[in-house]
Enzyme design. Structure first.
Site, short mmCIF file in Angstrom:
data_model
loop_
_atom_site.label_atom_id
_atom_site.label_comp_id
_atom_site.label_asym_id
_atom_site.label_seq_id
_atom_site.Cartn_x
_atom_site.Cartn_y
_atom_site.Cartn_z
N GLY A 15 0.65 -1.22 -0.13
CA GLY A 15 0.13 0.13 0.19
C GLY A 15 0.77 1.14 0.00
N LYS A 16 1.80 1.31 -0.54
CA LYS A 16 3.00 2.28 -0.52
C LYS A 16 2.25 3.80 -1.40
CE LYS A 16 6.28 0.18 -2.48
NZ LYS A 16 5.68 -1.48 -2.48
N GLY A 40 2.88 -2.51 -9.21
CA GLY A 40 1.89 -1.69 -9.19
C GLY A 40 1.53 -1.17 -7.90
N HIS A 41 1.05 0.20 -8.02
CA HIS A 41 0.17 0.81 -6.91
C HIS A 41 -1.18 0.99 -7.23
CE1 HIS A 41 4.15 1.41 -5.07
NE2 HIS A 41 4.38 2.55 -5.86
N THR A 299 -0.67 -5.60 -11.06
CA THR A 299 -0.01 -5.59 -12.52
C THR A 299 -0.48 -6.92 -13.18
OG1 THR A 299 1.76 -4.46 -11.90
CG2 THR A 299 2.22 -5.64 -13.78
N THR A 300 -0.56 -8.07 -12.51
CA THR A 300 -0.73 -9.23 -13.40
C THR A 300 -1.98 -9.87 -13.01
OG1 THR A 300 0.26 -10.53 -11.43
CG2 THR A 300 1.85 -9.93 -12.73
N GLY A 301 -2.71 -9.54 -11.91
CA GLY A 301 -4.04 -10.11 -11.52
C GLY A 301 -3.73 -11.41 -10.70
N ARG A 302 -2.45 -11.69 -10.57
CA ARG A 302 -2.30 -13.07 -10.06
C ARG A 302 -2.78 -13.06 -8.42
NH1 ARG A 302 4.17 -14.58 -11.01
NH2 ARG A 302 4.17 -12.35 -10.56
#
Length: 428
Positions: A15-16, A40-41, A299-302
């Site tokens: 949560g940066k 990603g943020h 970013t990846t949805g993983r």
């Protein structure tokens, strides 16, 4: 005014971006100093969710200057796609500055990243396949392409030729793939040159002058401490320095200009990709954390691997980064658990370790030693004062503060911009 470094204290996704946003309009510059579009943020502003990858989260703050530093590797197609998507939603991206010394992710880097991971099979690292590692390898091998090379076409041509001399041998003879031509790479990179030109600057000089003028500069790390190439769970790490020291090498600002180091940690633990994770939960509690916390990669949805809070990990991050303040996020996700286990050490082959084991093998075999804290059931999403939290929630935060080696200055109790309890001013 200060230079502030903001890093992740665990394996990323802490949560940066929300922590950056908490500082709000008091920050004049926000600098991304490492990584690329492999992380990603997610920031929620006015009920709107923004997923940022290459752009610093300061792009969402009016008047703040977002900077992509020299330590970042840039996929230009991704950069402009992200700019266009934000612009279409009314976000002003005109203030963005990009370091002339930042390295570019060439098409062959992405190709090699993907085929190498497939080739490794069960020994894979768990990369995002976006060419980050191969681009950093080119940088270290001194065959990389930098932003400044786009503005000297003959030099760009020579550098791409030199890189492909080796890489095409690897693609064709080892991976049985088609070779990549020099012209297709050069043409793809040069297609972005005119648009990029106005953004390019000597960002190290810009930032130093900003600090000299009393501006507040926030250095925002991608990934996190346990993914740092030197101080993380190597080899299951990223390819750059995601710790506070990387802020200096990745921005051109010396360590004497850094006043505070803020680390962000979730109230539990997650990670994406391969590698050891002592507190990982492979049961209903882990699934519950994942669903309530929406633990899926920006970013990846993983799906993210989820586990209980690991105090030795955050204590390691506090020491390595010189942390002055912790921001604890997603405390609200733990609402409803009757008991909350907290890892306070490890059992490694019958021997107790209160700190991270020195070796990769030791950490791989580490089993968590838990202390159990009382849970709470009251909804805390609307709480804005620490004293208004349930006593058990206060006790949980204070216990983590004592175990983690730095004061907890802010506590996240929800996903939105205002869902934060501030205990100590991060700029004080």
């Amino acid at each position: 005014m200060p230079g502030i470094v903001l890093v992740g204290a665990q394996w990323g996704d802490e949560g940066k971006g929300k922590a950056t946003d908490t500082l709000g309009e008091r920050v004049d510059y926000v600098v991304k100093f490492n990584g690329g579009n492999n992380a990603g943020h997610t920031v929620v502003v006015g009920g709107e969710k923004y997923a940022l990858h290459l752009l610093p989260s300061g792009i969402l703050t009016p008047g703040c200057v977002p900077v992509i530093g020299n330590g970042v590797v840039i996929d230009l197609s991704v950069l402009f796609e992200e700019i266009d998507a934000l612009t279409a939603r009314g976000v002003d991206c005109s203030r963005l500055l990009v370091s002339s010394a930042a390295h570019l992710i060439a098409p062959y880097n992405t190709t090699i990243d993907k085929v190498t991971e497939r080739f490794l099979g069960k020994r894979r690292i768990g990369t995002t396949g976006r060419g980050i590692g191969p681009t950093y390898a080119d940088k270290m091998n001194r065959i990389g392409i930098r932003v400044e090379d786009l503005f000297d076409a003959p030099i760009l041509q020579q550098k791409v030729e030199a890189a492909l001399d080796l890489k095409n041998q690897i693609l064709v003879k080892i991976y049985n793939r088609r070779g990549i031509t020099v012209d297709e790479v050069v043409d793809e990179l040069l297609a972005h040159a005119d648009r990029l030109r106005a953004m390019v600057a000597d960002t190290g000089l810009v930032l130093t002058r900003a600090l000299d003028a009393g501006r507040t500069v926030l250095f925002e790390g991608g990934q996190a401490t346990m993914l740092d190439v030197d101080h993380g769970t190597y080899p299951f790490v990223t390819s750059s320095n995601a710790t506070a020291g990387g802020a200096c090498t990745g921005s051109g600002v010396p360590p004497t200009r850094i006043d505070r180091v803020v680390a962000v940690a979730k109230a539990y633990t997650t990670r994406v990709g391969e590698g050891p994770f002592p507190t990982e939960l492979l049961d209903a509690d882990g699934e519950r954390l994942r669903e309530i916390g929406s633990e899926y990669g920006t970013t990846t949805g993983r799906p993210r691997r989820c586990g209980w809070y690991d105090a030795p990990v955050v204590r390691h991050a506090s020491r390595v980064n010189g942390v002055t303040d912790l921001v604890l996020t997603k405390l609200d996700v733990l609402t409803g658990f009757e008991r909350l286990p907290v890892c306070v050490g490890y059992d490694v082959d019958g021997v107790r370790h209160d700190e991270l084991p020195m070796t990769q093998t030791g950490f791989h075999h580490a089993r968590p030693i838990y202390e159990h804290l009382e849970g709470w059931s009251d909804d805390i999403a609307g709480v804005r004062r620490f004293d208004d939290l349930p006593k058990a929630a206060q006790g949980y935060v204070l216990a983590l503060e004592e175990l983690s080696g730095a004061r907890v200055s802010a506590v996240g109790v929800g996903p939105a911009r205002g869902d934060t309890i501030v205990r100590h001013d991060l700029l004080d």
